[in-house]
Design a protein around this motif. Structure first.
Motif: not given
Length: 213
Positions: A87-100, A102-104
């Motif tokens: 398992g890997i947990r990734v923490t982002c600053s913004f919600i939009s970063d999460i979806y970016r 995922v797209d990458v």
């Protein structure tokens, strides 16, 4: 009848060679995420990833999960039925970063997306928010190539703070949490989401201004 105590150390010794491939898979995914960090920073002058944390499930946790599922204990069953051994947990600053992000990830030809669970658009009843990806990645060994499942949880700092507190509370009360605390946790989840939305709006507002030389 008293249930025999499980020799977790013995099982770990028996299973550790089979589970070594999960470490290799984590190494692969961690490398990809760090490349995304640096490349995104170089191209967009913005890093969507704040923190990366990885872990391999302990033999005790795997055994307990198999037993909850009423599945007999074996390496084969662990690999087949337990999808979050790595398992890997990734923490982002913004919600939009999460979806970016995922797209990458989806654009990587060697990553197969097996499942997406979006608890941001559809939060759990208790308020939990996160985006879960179950992926499969090839690990190239000396004698073979083995596909390995890895679970990636992606969340904002606020979501991660809430999830950490919720875990501590449920551990403290051995899952028998008083009703008023459950209600307060749900309220805290709503506040955390409001903060995420507010920070996203502030970022968008900031980006509309150009600083003159």
């Amino acid at each position: 009848m008293v249930q025999a105590e499980i020799d977790y150390k013995g099982i770990f010794e028996e299973w550790k060679n089979s589970f070594l491939v999960y470490k290799f898979a984590l190494d692969e995914v961690n490398t990809k995420l760090k490349i995304i960090q640096e490349d995104y920073q170089f191209i967009h002058n913005h890093n969507p990833i704040e923190h990366i944390k990885s872990r391999i499930k302990s033999p005790e946790s795997i055994i307990n999960k198999l037993r909850r599922k009423n599945i007999s204990l074996s390496i084969e069953n662990a690999i087949k039925y337990i999808h979050d051994i790595a398992g890997i947990r990734v923490t982002c600053s913004f919600i939009s970063d999460i979806y970016r992000l995922v797209d990458v990830i989806k654009k990587h030809d060697d990553i197969k997306i097996l499942q997406v669970k979006d608890y941001i658009k559809n939060p759990k009843p208790n308020g939990y928010q996160s985006l879960h990806l179950l992926i499969e990645i090839p690990v190239f060994l000396t004698t073979r190539t083995q596909p390995v499942k890895v679970e990636i949880q992606i969340r904002t700092i606020a979501m991660d703070f809430w999830a950490s507190l919720e875990h501590k509370i449920f551990y403290k009360f051995d899952k028998d949490v008083p009703k008023y605390l459950i209600n307060e946790l749900k309220e805290a989840a709503d506040v955390a989401h409001h903060l995420d939305v507010k920070m996203e709006n502030l970022k968008d507002e900031m980006n509309t201004y150009k600083i003159s030389d």
